[in-house]
Design a protein around this motif. Structure first.
Motif, PDB file in Angstrom:
ATOM      1  N   ILE A  26       0.838  -1.204   0.000  1.00 44.31           N
ATOM      2  CA  ILE A  26       0.000   0.000   0.000  1.00 44.31           C
ATOM      3  C   ILE A  26       0.871   1.251   0.000  1.00 44.31           C
ATOM      4  N   ALA A  27       1.953   1.228   0.779  1.00 43.95           N
ATOM      5  CA  ALA A  27       2.854   2.380   0.822  1.00 43.95           C
ATOM      6  C   ALA A  27       3.470   2.640  -0.545  1.00 43.95           C
ATOM      7  N   VAL A  28       3.892   1.583  -1.232  1.00 43.69           N
ATOM      8  CA  VAL A  28       4.472   1.733  -2.565  1.00 43.69           C
ATOM      9  C   VAL A  28       3.421   2.251  -3.540  1.00 43.69           C
ATOM     10  N   TRP A  29       2.202   1.709  -3.452  1.00 38.20           N
ATOM     11  CA  TRP A  29       1.129   2.161  -4.346  1.00 38.20           C
ATOM     12  C   TRP A  29       0.820   3.637  -4.138  1.00 38.20           C
ATOM     13  N   ILE A  30       0.741   4.062  -2.870  1.00 37.79           N
ATOM     14  CA  ILE A  30       0.457   5.476  -2.602  1.00 37.79           C
ATOM     15  C   ILE A  30       1.573   6.357  -3.164  1.00 37.79           C
ATOM     16  N   ALA A  31       2.827   5.923  -2.972  1.00 39.22           N
ATOM     17  CA  ALA A  31       3.967   6.721  -3.439  1.00 39.22           C
ATOM     18  C   ALA A  31       3.989   6.843  -4.957  1.00 39.22           C
ATOM     19  N   LEU A  32       3.562   5.789  -5.660  1.00 40.07           N
ATOM     20  CA  LEU A  32       3.655   5.784  -7.118  1.00 40.07           C
ATOM     21  C   LEU A  32       2.359   6.152  -7.827  1.00 40.07           C
ATOM     22  N   ARG A  33       1.223   5.757  -7.230  1.00 44.11           N
ATOM     23  CA  ARG A  33      -0.051   5.916  -7.930  1.00 44.11           C
ATOM     24  C   ARG A  33      -1.099   6.681  -7.127  1.00 44.11           C
ATOM     25  N   GLY A  34      -0.727   7.200  -5.984  1.00 41.53           N
ATOM     26  CA  GLY A  34      -1.691   7.910  -5.153  1.00 41.53           C
ATOM     27  C   GLY A  34      -2.088   9.248  -5.738  1.00 41.53           C
ATOM     28  N   PRO A  35      -2.994   9.963  -5.063  1.00 44.14           N
ATOM     29  CA  PRO A  35      -3.435  11.272  -5.557  1.00 44.14           C
ATOM     30  C   PRO A  35      -2.250  12.211  -5.772  1.00 44.14           C
ATOM     31  N   THR A  36      -2.276  12.974  -6.859  1.00 44.08           N
ATOM     32  CA  THR A  36      -1.156  13.850  -7.192  1.00 44.08           C
ATOM     33  C   THR A  36      -1.247  15.204  -6.494  1.00 44.08           C
ATOM     34  N   GLY A  37      -2.443  15.621  -6.124  1.00 48.45           N
ATOM     35  CA  GLY A  37      -2.607  16.917  -5.478  1.00 48.45           C
ATOM     36  C   GLY A  37      -2.362  16.841  -3.991  1.00 48.45           C
ATOM     37  N   PRO A  38      -2.344  17.987  -3.318  1.00 50.34           N
ATOM     38  CA  PRO A  38      -2.209  17.979  -1.857  1.00 50.34           C
ATOM     39  C   PRO A  38      -3.343  17.196  -1.203  1.00 50.34           C
ATOM     40  N   ILE A  39      -3.007  16.382  -0.212  1.00 47.26           N
ATOM     41  CA  ILE A  39      -3.998  15.578   0.506  1.00 47.26           C
ATOM     42  C   ILE A  39      -3.834  15.832   1.998  1.00 47.26           C
ATOM     43  N   PRO A  40      -4.888  15.631   2.790  1.00 41.34           N
ATOM     44  CA  PRO A  40      -4.774  15.876   4.232  1.00 41.34           C
ATOM     45  C   PRO A  40      -3.790  14.909   4.878  1.00 41.34           C
ATOM     46  N   VAL A  41      -2.849  15.476   5.646  1.00 42.52           N
ATOM     47  CA  VAL A  41      -1.822  14.648   6.291  1.00 42.52           C
ATOM     48  C   VAL A  41      -1.780  14.843   7.794  1.00 42.52           C
ATOM     49  N   HIS A  42      -2.514  15.813   8.306  1.00 42.07           N
ATOM     50  CA  HIS A  42      -2.558  16.019   9.755  1.00 42.07           C
ATOM     51  C   HIS A  42      -3.945  16.489  10.134  1.00 42.07           C
ATOM     52  N   PHE A  43      -4.397  16.057  11.316  1.00 38.22           N
ATOM     53  CA  PHE A  43      -5.766  16.345  11.732  1.00 38.22           C
ATOM     54  C   PHE A  43      -5.780  16.869  13.164  1.00 38.22           C
ATOM     55  N   GLY A  44      -6.714  17.772  13.431  1.00 40.12           N
ATOM     56  CA  GLY A  44      -6.879  18.295  14.770  1.00 40.12           C
ATOM     57  C   GLY A  44      -7.665  17.343  15.640  1.00 40.12           C
ATOM     58  N   ILE A  45      -7.850  17.705  16.904  1.00 43.01           N
ATOM     59  CA  ILE A  45      -8.553  16.841  17.836  1.00 43.01           C
ATOM     60  C   ILE A  45     -10.009  16.655  17.436  1.00 43.01           C
ATOM     61  N   ASP A  46     -10.534  17.576  16.606  1.00 44.96           N
ATOM     62  CA  ASP A  46     -11.910  17.444  16.126  1.00 44.96           C
ATOM     63  C   ASP A  46     -12.019  16.545  14.905  1.00 44.96           C
ATOM     64  N   GLY A  47     -10.865  16.003  14.455  1.00 45.73           N
ATOM     65  CA  GLY A  47     -10.872  15.109  13.307  1.00 45.73           C
ATOM     66  C   GLY A  47     -10.830  15.804  11.967  1.00 45.73           C
ATOM     67  N   GLN A  48     -10.767  17.126  11.967  1.00 41.44           N
ATOM     68  CA  GLN A  48     -10.729  17.879  10.717  1.00 41.44           C
ATOM     69  C   GLN A  48      -9.273  18.104  10.289  1.00 41.44           C
ATOM     70  N   PRO A  49      -8.984  18.029   8.975  1.00 41.21           N
ATOM     71  CA  PRO A  49      -7.608  18.245   8.504  1.00 41.21           C
ATOM     72  C   PRO A  49      -7.157  19.678   8.759  1.00 41.21           C
ATOM     73  N   ASP A  50      -5.925  19.823   9.281  1.00 46.04           N
ATOM     74  CA  ASP A  50      -5.379  21.157   9.503  1.00 46.04           C
ATOM     75  C   ASP A  50      -4.038  21.353   8.787  1.00 46.04           C
ATOM     76  N   ARG A  51      -3.623  20.332   8.031  1.00 46.58           N
ATOM     77  CA  ARG A  51      -2.422  20.479   7.209  1.00 46.58           C
ATOM     78  C   ARG A  51      -2.518  19.534   6.021  1.00 46.58           C
ATOM     79  N   ALA A  60       4.939   7.475   3.495  1.00 42.70           N
ATOM     80  CA  ALA A  60       5.958   7.286   4.527  1.00 42.70           C
ATOM     81  C   ALA A  60       5.338   6.800   5.833  1.00 42.70           C
ATOM     82  N   VAL A  61       4.170   7.345   6.167  1.00 38.44           N
ATOM     83  CA  VAL A  61       3.497   6.918   7.408  1.00 38.44           C
ATOM     84  C   VAL A  61       3.068   5.459   7.318  1.00 38.44           C
ATOM     85  N   VAL A  62       2.478   5.081   6.186  1.00 37.37           N
ATOM     86  CA  VAL A  62       2.059   3.687   6.009  1.00 37.37           C
ATOM     87  C   VAL A  62       3.285   2.775   5.991  1.00 37.37           C
TER      88      VAL A  62
END
Length: 228
Positions: A26-51, A60-62
């Motif tokens: 999955i990590a390799v697939w995301i790195a090679l074939r994942g979404p090309t635009g910016p995607i949410p990578v960090h979330f606040g305590i309310d579960g909403q993306p903040d970065r 890298a996380v996977v």
């Protein structure tokens, strides 16, 4: 595979290999074939993306989850295979199970939150407290069965000096974590996400404090305790 090796290989070892391989793919697939635009990578305590960031960050996380699965769960599996007694072997297997379950849940949460792919797609921000609650239920269900070891359980100076303190503090912690997780699963659909996550974190800290106190209290009253 020899008979001796087969005797020490469990389904958890197979699950470790499978989960590590799947997460790596999955990590390799995301790195090679994942979404090309910016995607949410960090979330606040309310579960909403903040970065937002590139797909390589999610990959890298996977990939890190795959490394944890292979190294930590695999390490527990090797330790279990080499354990000289049944109690220690069981403790290592419990540790392996907890690592696998936690890594799988966290990985699903990461993929679902960042890419919108997973079993909780459509669950919105509730996926965060639900994930925490499920982990608490799993840990709580097995914690009371752990024998003294340096890796898993309530490890305080007093639990290592009293078997009674170890057993009682781990059983207490297991029960409290289990019921906290169950309550979280029940209340998450009712409470706001921020409140649910905050309550779970506070309760985890309270449970940690209670188990530490219990280990000291039981050790002090144990006539068979070892001195420092």
């Amino acid at each position: 595979m020899s008979k001796t090796v087969r005797q020490h290989v469990s389904l958890l070892d197979v699950a470790t290999l499978v989960l590590t391989a799947v997460l790596s793919a999955i990590a390799v697939w995301i790195a090679l074939r994942g979404p090309t635009g910016p995607i949410p990578v960090h979330f606040g305590i309310d579960g909403q993306p903040d970065r937002w960031g590139p797909r390589s960050e999610v990959a890298a996380v996977v990939g890190l989850m795959a490394l944890i699965s292979g190294a930590l769960a695999g390490g527990f599996g090797l330790a279990a295979a080499k354990a000289g007694d049944q109690a220690r072997r069981r403790s290592h297997r419990i540790g392996q199970f907890v690592v696998l379950a936690t890594v799988a849940i966290v990985s699903l949460l990461v993929v679902q939150s960042s890419l919108g792919i997973g079993i909780w797609t459509g669950a919105g921000t509730a996926a965060v407290p639900v994930s925490i609650s499920v982990i608490l239920v799993i840990v709580g269900a097995v914690l009371g069965r752990v024998s003294p070891n340096p890796f898993v359980g309530v490890r305080t100076p007093w639990t290592f000096k009293s078997r009674l303190a170890w057993d009682r503090s781990n059983r207490l912690g297991g029960r409290l974590l289990f019921w906290t997780g169950l309550a979280g699963l029940i209340l998450t659909p009712i409470l706001p996400t921020t409140l649910s996550v905050t309550l779970l974190i506070v309760l985890i800290l309270v449970i940690a404090a209670l188990t530490i106190f219990e280990s000291w209290r039981v050790w002090r009253a144990d006539p068979d305790r070892q001195p420092f």
